[in-house]
Motif scaffolding. Structure first.
Motif, PDB file in Angstrom:
ATOM      1  N   TYR A  34      -7.924  27.197 -17.760  1.00  9.48           N
ATOM      2  CA  TYR A  34      -8.019  28.654 -17.720  1.00  9.48           C
ATOM      3  C   TYR A  34      -8.352  29.241 -19.089  1.00  9.48           C
ATOM      4  O   TYR A  34      -9.167  30.158 -19.195  1.00  9.48           O
ATOM      5  CB  TYR A  34      -6.726  29.264 -17.173  1.00  9.48           C
ATOM      6  CG  TYR A  34      -6.625  29.197 -15.676  1.00  9.48           C
ATOM      7  CD1 TYR A  34      -7.628  29.725 -14.881  1.00  9.48           C
ATOM      8  CD2 TYR A  34      -5.545  28.599 -15.053  1.00  9.48           C
ATOM      9  CE1 TYR A  34      -7.560  29.661 -13.508  1.00  9.48           C
ATOM     10  CE2 TYR A  34      -5.459  28.534 -13.674  1.00  9.48           C
ATOM     11  CZ  TYR A  34      -6.470  29.061 -12.909  1.00  9.48           C
ATOM     12  OH  TYR A  34      -6.395  29.002 -11.547  1.00  9.48           O
ATOM     13  N   SER A  67     -12.361  31.440  -9.638  1.00  8.51           N
ATOM     14  CA  SER A  67     -11.908  31.937  -8.337  1.00  8.51           C
ATOM     15  C   SER A  67     -11.695  30.831  -7.314  1.00  8.51           C
ATOM     16  O   SER A  67     -10.828  30.944  -6.445  1.00  8.51           O
ATOM     17  CB  SER A  67     -12.921  32.939  -7.775  1.00  8.51           C
ATOM     18  OG  SER A  67     -13.095  34.008  -8.655  1.00  8.51           O
ATOM     19  N   THR A 117     -10.641  27.771  -7.758  1.00 13.61           N
ATOM     20  CA  THR A 117      -9.696  26.711  -8.117  1.00 13.61           C
ATOM     21  C   THR A 117      -8.578  26.530  -7.100  1.00 13.61           C
ATOM     22  O   THR A 117      -8.008  25.446  -7.002  1.00 13.61           O
ATOM     23  CB  THR A 117      -9.070  26.976  -9.498  1.00 13.61           C
ATOM     24  OG1 THR A 117      -8.493  28.274  -9.506  1.00 13.61           O
ATOM     25  CG2 THR A 117     -10.093  26.836 -10.596  1.00 13.61           C
ATOM     26  N   GLY A 118      -8.268  27.539  -6.343  1.00 12.35           N
ATOM     27  CA  GLY A 118      -7.169  27.438  -5.387  1.00 12.35           C
ATOM     28  C   GLY A 118      -7.574  26.993  -3.998  1.00 12.35           C
ATOM     29  O   GLY A 118      -6.713  26.743  -3.156  1.00 12.35           O
ATOM     30  N   SER A 140      -9.288  24.459  -1.179  1.00  3.90           N
ATOM     31  CA  SER A 140      -9.593  23.043  -0.987  1.00  3.90           C
ATOM     32  C   SER A 140      -9.999  22.800   0.463  1.00  3.90           C
ATOM     33  O   SER A 140      -9.707  23.602   1.350  1.00  3.90           O
ATOM     34  CB  SER A 140      -8.378  22.178  -1.338  1.00  3.90           C
ATOM     35  OG  SER A 140      -7.311  22.453  -0.455  1.00  3.90           O
ATOM     36  N   PHE A 163     -10.971  19.886  -3.792  1.00  5.94           N
ATOM     37  CA  PHE A 163     -11.009  21.305  -4.112  1.00  5.94           C
ATOM     38  C   PHE A 163     -12.457  21.790  -4.130  1.00  5.94           C
ATOM     39  O   PHE A 163     -13.379  21.043  -4.472  1.00  5.94           O
ATOM     40  CB  PHE A 163     -10.334  21.567  -5.460  1.00  5.94           C
ATOM     41  CG  PHE A 163      -8.839  21.550  -5.378  1.00  5.94           C
ATOM     42  CD1 PHE A 163      -8.142  22.705  -5.085  1.00  5.94           C
ATOM     43  CD2 PHE A 163      -8.142  20.375  -5.568  1.00  5.94           C
ATOM     44  CE1 PHE A 163      -6.758  22.700  -4.996  1.00  5.94           C
ATOM     45  CE2 PHE A 163      -6.760  20.355  -5.485  1.00  5.94           C
ATOM     46  CZ  PHE A 163      -6.070  21.516  -5.188  1.00  5.94           C
ATOM     47  N   SER A 184      -8.240  18.634  -9.092  1.00  4.66           N
ATOM     48  CA  SER A 184      -6.945  19.253  -9.373  1.00  4.66           C
ATOM     49  C   SER A 184      -6.963  19.879 -10.770  1.00  4.66           C
ATOM     50  O   SER A 184      -7.883  19.666 -11.559  1.00  4.66           O
ATOM     51  CB  SER A 184      -5.827  18.213  -9.268  1.00  4.66           C
ATOM     52  OG  SER A 184      -6.006  17.225 -10.261  1.00  4.66           O
TER      53      SER A 184
END
Length: 195
Positions: free
Chosen positions: A7, A39, A41-42, A44, A53, A157
């Motif tokens: 980040y 945006s 990254t969360g 998957s 992911f 991850s």
């Protein structure tokens, strides 16, 4: 603590692109790609029973675009294969011998991948392409190898993205240092000519 380096490097890269690049379509696309990466990254998907992911797919697309835009497809393909094999090898080495990493893994992996990218090509955009594509392919190869042995691992991850973010930040900083060196060299030549 995973994701901290990613980040920070992503936001620093976005600030450098947004405020220090010349106004152009490339600046807009760079900024959009960085924000889209942050945006996604969360999110998957389950692919063949493995969790991947969405960032991995985005990085593969970004890598392909950089490689094809550089008009050096052969060199970019070869470079991304080298990066993916090297990255997968480092992950397998860490899995089998975690005690051997005396330096933090983010620093070790990032420096090795950075030096490999710089060795493979001097073109900045091609370096970005081979790092993004090689990283995505390396992550997928790693989870495929682990699935053969019945081990579960996820691709893309935060632990992996920390390495990628640090490598990309190192590439950007190296590019900025080269520009600064050229600027200072031209400035000193101008002063020498005036006297």
């Amino acid at each position: 603590m995973d994701g901290f380096f990613f980040y920070w490097s992503a936001w620093i890269s976005w600030i450098l692109v947004t405020f220090f690049m010349r106004h152009s379509l490339a600046r807009t696309l760079f900024g959009f790609a960085i924000l889209l990466t942050i945006s996604l990254t969360g999110f998957s998907v389950d692919f063949a029973g493995r969790r991947i992911f969405a960032v991995v797919f985005l990085l593969a697309v970004i890598g392909f675009l950089f490689i094809f835009a550089s008009k050096r497809v052969g060199r970019g393909t070869f470079g991304s294969i080298c990066i993916s094999i090297g990255y997968t090898g480092m992950l397998l080495w860490e899995l089998t011998n975690p005690v051997a990493l005396l330096v933090p893994r983010v620093l070790t992996f990032s420096l090795i991948l950075f030096l490999l990218a710089v060795y493979l090509t001097r073109n900045f955009y091609l370096q970005l392409g081979i790092i993004c594509l090689g990283f995505a392919i390396g992550e997928v190869i790693y989870i495929v190898i682990l699935s053969i042995y019945g081990l579960d691992q996820e691709a893309g991850s935060f632990k992996a993205l920390d390495v990628l973010g640090t490598v990309l930040l190192l590439l950007i900083l190296a590019k900025l240092m080269a520009k600064l060196k050229n600027y200072l060299r031209n400035r000193s030549n101008w002063n020498a000519r005036r006297t």
